[in-house]
Write a protein that holds these residues in place. Sequence first.
Motif, PDB file in Angstrom:
ATOM      1  N   LEU A   1       0.855  -1.185   0.000  1.00  0.00           N
ATOM      2  CA  LEU A   1       0.000   0.000   0.000  1.00  0.00           C
ATOM      3  C   LEU A   1       0.891   1.235   0.000  1.00  0.00           C
ATOM      4  O   LEU A   1       1.866   1.300   0.751  1.00  0.00           O
TER       5      LEU A   1
ATOM      6  N   LYS B   1       0.982   5.503   0.177  1.00  0.00           N
ATOM      7  CA  LYS B   1       0.298   6.767   0.467  1.00  0.00           C
ATOM      8  C   LYS B   1       1.227   7.898   0.042  1.00  0.00           C
ATOM      9  O   LYS B   1       2.372   7.982   0.493  1.00  0.00           O
TER      10      LYS B   1
ATOM     11  N   SER C   1      -3.836  13.916  -0.183  1.00  0.00           N
ATOM     12  CA  SER C   1      -3.180  12.610  -0.110  1.00  0.00           C
ATOM     13  C   SER C   1      -3.910  11.632  -1.014  1.00  0.00           C
ATOM     14  O   SER C   1      -5.099  11.774  -1.290  1.00  0.00           O
ATOM     15  N   SER C   2      -3.159  10.648  -1.485  1.00  0.00           N
ATOM     16  CA  SER C   2      -3.703   9.631  -2.364  1.00  0.00           C
ATOM     17  C   SER C   2      -3.168   8.277  -1.925  1.00  0.00           C
ATOM     18  O   SER C   2      -2.004   8.157  -1.538  1.00  0.00           O
ATOM     19  N   ASN C   3      -4.022   7.257  -1.958  1.00  0.00           N
ATOM     20  CA  ASN C   3      -3.640   5.902  -1.578  1.00  0.00           C
ATOM     21  C   ASN C   3      -3.817   4.980  -2.769  1.00  0.00           C
ATOM     22  O   ASN C   3      -4.783   5.114  -3.526  1.00  0.00           O
ATOM     23  N   THR C   4      -2.895   4.032  -2.923  1.00  0.00           N
ATOM     24  CA  THR C   4      -3.003   3.052  -3.986  1.00  0.00           C
ATOM     25  C   THR C   4      -2.261   1.786  -3.587  1.00  0.00           C
ATOM     26  O   THR C   4      -1.525   1.775  -2.602  1.00  0.00           O
ATOM     27  N   LYS C   5      -2.476   0.727  -4.338  1.00  0.00           N
ATOM     28  CA  LYS C   5      -1.735  -0.518  -4.147  1.00  0.00           C
ATOM     29  C   LYS C   5      -0.741  -0.661  -5.286  1.00  0.00           C
ATOM     30  O   LYS C   5      -1.026  -0.259  -6.418  1.00  0.00           O
TER      31      LYS C   5
END
Length: 64
Positions: free
Chosen positions: A41, A43, A50-54
Amino acid sequence: MNHTGVYEIAIYSLEGVLMQSQQLINKSEVLLNDFENGVYLVKVTQGNYSSNTKIIVNLSLIHI
Protein backbone atom coordinates in the motif's frame (compact mmCIF):
# COMPACT_ATOMS: atom_id res chain seq x y z
CA MET A 1 -1.73 16.81 -7.13
CA ASN A 2 0.98 19.12 -8.41
CA HIS A 3 3.87 17.26 -10.08
CA THR A 4 6.47 19.56 -8.55
CA GLY A 5 7.20 20.35 -4.95
CA VAL A 6 7.60 18.28 -1.82
CA TYR A 7 5.97 14.86 -1.47
CA GLU A 8 5.83 12.45 1.44
CA ILE A 9 5.80 8.81 0.29
CA ALA A 10 4.91 6.02 2.74
CA ILE A 11 4.90 2.36 1.70
CA TYR A 12 3.17 -0.22 3.92
CA SER A 13 2.88 -3.99 3.85
CA LEU A 14 -0.65 -5.39 3.63
CA GLU A 15 -0.36 -6.02 7.39
CA GLY A 16 0.04 -2.26 7.93
CA VAL A 17 3.76 -2.30 8.74
CA LEU A 18 5.59 0.81 7.50
CA MET A 19 8.25 -0.46 5.09
CA GLN A 20 9.63 2.83 3.81
CA SER A 21 8.95 6.51 4.26
CA GLN A 22 10.72 9.34 2.53
CA GLN A 23 10.32 12.90 1.43
CA LEU A 24 10.81 13.65 -2.25
CA ILE A 25 11.44 17.03 -3.81
CA ASN A 26 10.53 17.38 -7.51
CA LYS A 27 11.13 13.66 -7.98
CA SER A 28 8.77 10.97 -9.17
CA GLU A 29 10.75 7.75 -8.62
CA VAL A 30 11.10 5.51 -5.59
CA LEU A 31 13.49 2.56 -5.71
CA LEU A 32 11.98 -0.73 -4.59
CA ASN A 33 14.99 -2.98 -5.22
CA ASP A 34 15.16 -4.06 -1.55
CA PHE A 35 11.49 -5.06 -1.39
CA GLU A 36 10.33 -8.65 -1.62
CA ASN A 37 7.82 -9.57 -4.31
CA GLY A 38 4.31 -8.82 -3.16
CA VAL A 39 1.54 -6.24 -2.85
CA TYR A 40 2.11 -3.01 -0.93
CA LEU A 41 0.00 0.00 0.00
CA VAL A 42 1.35 3.42 -0.96
CA LYS A 43 0.30 6.77 0.47
CA VAL A 44 1.46 9.94 -1.30
CA THR A 45 0.92 13.23 0.52
CA GLN A 46 1.49 16.77 -0.73
CA GLY A 47 0.24 19.54 1.48
CA ASN A 48 -3.39 18.86 2.40
CA TYR A 49 -3.85 16.33 -0.43
CA SER A 50 -3.18 12.61 -0.11
CA SER A 51 -3.70 9.63 -2.36
CA ASN A 52 -3.64 5.90 -1.58
CA THR A 53 -3.00 3.05 -3.99
CA LYS A 54 -1.74 -0.52 -4.15
CA ILE A 55 1.38 -1.55 -6.03
CA ILE A 56 2.67 -4.97 -7.04
CA VAL A 57 6.41 -5.55 -6.75
CA ASN A 58 7.70 -8.38 -8.92
CA LEU A 59 11.47 -8.42 -9.21
CA SER A 60 11.63 -11.93 -10.72
CA LEU A 61 13.83 -12.36 -13.75
CA ILE A 62 12.41 -14.13 -16.78
CA HIS A 63 14.85 -16.56 -18.38
CA ILE A 64 14.34 -17.55 -21.99
